[in-house]
Each structure stands twice: as C-alpha cells, then as structure tokens.
Motif scaffolding. Structure first.
Motif, mmCIF file in Angstrom:
data_model
loop_
_atom_site.group_PDB
_atom_site.id
_atom_site.type_symbol
_atom_site.label_atom_id
_atom_site.label_comp_id
_atom_site.label_asym_id
_atom_site.label_seq_id
_atom_site.Cartn_x
_atom_site.Cartn_y
_atom_site.Cartn_z
ATOM 1 N N GLY A 118 0.812 -1.217 0.000
ATOM 2 C CA GLY A 118 0.000 0.000 0.000
ATOM 3 C C GLY A 118 0.839 1.258 0.000
ATOM 4 N N ASP A 119 1.919 1.253 0.789
ATOM 5 C CA ASP A 119 2.813 2.412 0.825
ATOM 6 C C ASP A 119 3.542 2.581 -0.503
ATOM 7 N N GLN A 120 3.912 1.474 -1.143
ATOM 8 C CA GLN A 120 4.564 1.551 -2.443
ATOM 9 C C GLN A 120 3.631 2.165 -3.479
ATOM 10 N N LEU A 121 2.381 1.690 -3.500
ATOM 11 C CA LEU A 121 1.406 2.233 -4.452
ATOM 12 C C LEU A 121 1.139 3.708 -4.193
ATOM 13 N N ASP A 122 1.067 4.080 -2.909
ATOM 14 C CA ASP A 122 0.849 5.477 -2.547
ATOM 15 C C ASP A 122 2.013 6.352 -3.028
ATOM 16 N N LEU A 123 3.228 5.874 -2.863
ATOM 17 C CA LEU A 123 4.399 6.621 -3.311
ATOM 18 C C LEU A 123 4.388 6.796 -4.828
ATOM 19 N N LEU A 124 4.114 5.714 -5.559
ATOM 20 C CA LEU A 124 4.070 5.809 -7.019
ATOM 21 C C LEU A 124 2.959 6.748 -7.475
ATOM 22 N N ARG A 125 1.812 6.709 -6.798
ATOM 23 C CA ARG A 125 0.713 7.611 -7.135
ATOM 24 C C ARG A 125 1.098 9.067 -6.888
ATOM 25 N N ARG A 126 1.777 9.326 -5.768
ATOM 26 C CA ARG A 126 2.216 10.695 -5.479
ATOM 27 C C ARG A 126 3.208 11.177 -6.522
ATOM 28 N N TRP A 127 4.116 10.309 -6.952
ATOM 29 C CA TRP A 127 5.076 10.686 -7.987
ATOM 30 C C TRP A 127 4.359 10.956 -9.304
ATOM 31 N N ALA A 128 3.389 10.115 -9.658
ATOM 32 C CA ALA A 128 2.688 10.257 -10.934
ATOM 33 C C ALA A 128 1.813 11.506 -10.977
ATOM 34 N N GLU A 129 1.305 11.934 -9.823
ATOM 35 C CA GLU A 129 0.376 13.062 -9.777
ATOM 36 C C GLU A 129 0.989 14.329 -9.185
ATOM 37 N N GLY A 130 2.258 14.283 -8.845
ATOM 38 C CA GLY A 130 2.893 15.400 -8.153
ATOM 39 C C GLY A 130 3.245 16.575 -9.048
ATOM 40 N N ASP A 131 3.817 17.585 -8.423
ATOM 41 C CA ASP A 131 4.183 18.818 -9.116
ATOM 42 C C ASP A 131 5.535 18.744 -9.824
ATOM 43 N N HIS A 132 6.354 17.765 -9.480
ATOM 44 C CA HIS A 132 7.704 17.682 -10.037
ATOM 45 C C HIS A 132 7.695 16.917 -11.363
ATOM 46 N N LEU A 133 8.079 17.606 -12.428
ATOM 47 C CA LEU A 133 8.061 17.029 -13.773
ATOM 48 C C LEU A 133 8.906 15.756 -13.851
ATOM 49 N N LEU A 134 10.112 15.785 -13.323
ATOM 50 C CA LEU A 134 10.996 14.618 -13.424
ATOM 51 C C LEU A 134 10.373 13.405 -12.730
ATOM 52 N N ARG A 135 9.770 13.599 -11.574
ATOM 53 C CA ARG A 135 9.128 12.477 -10.873
ATOM 54 C C ARG A 135 7.957 11.933 -11.687
ATOM 55 N N ARG A 136 7.169 12.812 -12.301
ATOM 56 C CA ARG A 136 6.053 12.346 -13.130
ATOM 57 C C ARG A 136 6.574 11.541 -14.321
ATOM 58 N N GLN A 137 7.662 12.007 -14.921
ATOM 59 C CA GLN A 137 8.241 11.294 -16.059
ATOM 60 C C GLN A 137 8.771 9.925 -15.645
ATOM 61 N N ILE A 138 9.405 9.857 -14.493
ATOM 62 C CA ILE A 138 9.917 8.579 -13.993
ATOM 63 C C ILE A 138 8.768 7.624 -13.716
ATOM 64 N N ALA A 139 7.710 8.113 -13.079
ATOM 65 C CA ALA A 139 6.547 7.272 -12.785
ATOM 66 C C ALA A 139 5.910 6.764 -14.072
ATOM 67 N N THR A 140 5.815 7.621 -15.079
ATOM 68 C CA THR A 140 5.245 7.221 -16.367
ATOM 69 C C THR A 140 6.108 6.147 -17.027
ATOM 70 N N ALA A 141 7.412 6.352 -17.044
ATOM 71 C CA ALA A 141 8.327 5.383 -17.653
ATOM 72 C C ALA A 141 8.266 4.050 -16.913
#
Length: 66
Positions: free
Chosen positions: A14-37
C-alpha cells in the motif's frame, strides 16, 4: 528515528502504491516522467507474458514467422 524513510522494497504494498501515485500526480516534472516510464516498463513486462495473451485476445506470434 533518524528520519530516513524505508527503501521502496521494504515498504508495504500500500505504501509503495501510494508513493508511485504521489510521484505520478505530483508537481515535479521529473518524478512524473519517472513514474510514467516505470508504468510503461511494467506494462511491457506484463503483456509480454504468454499466460496473459489469451485474456487480452492476442493469439501469439504466428508459427510460420514473419
């Protein structure tokens, strides 16, 4: 106690999924790109499994080749 977070592999699912969701939906472009990749890589690995093919309507590679 030293305020370091646990490594990803030592977190609960659950914590892993929450972290990935925060990265995918967050304000930081690089984190969103990493989550997408990462999501695209996982999709590629999942759909490459022959056991998945019948469930998605893929008959598999032709026996005769291309």
């Amino acid at each position: 106690l030293d305020h370091r977070s646990a490594t990803f592999s030592h977190q609960t699912e659950g914590d892993q999924l929450d972290l990935l969701r925060r990265w995918a939906e967050g304000d930081h472009l690089l984190r969103r790109q990493i989550a997408t990749a990462f999501g695209r890589l996982l999709s590629l690995v999942f759909y490459d499994q022959p056991a998945v093919w019948p469930h998605i309507g893929y008959a598999g590679p032709s026996a005769g080749g291309a």
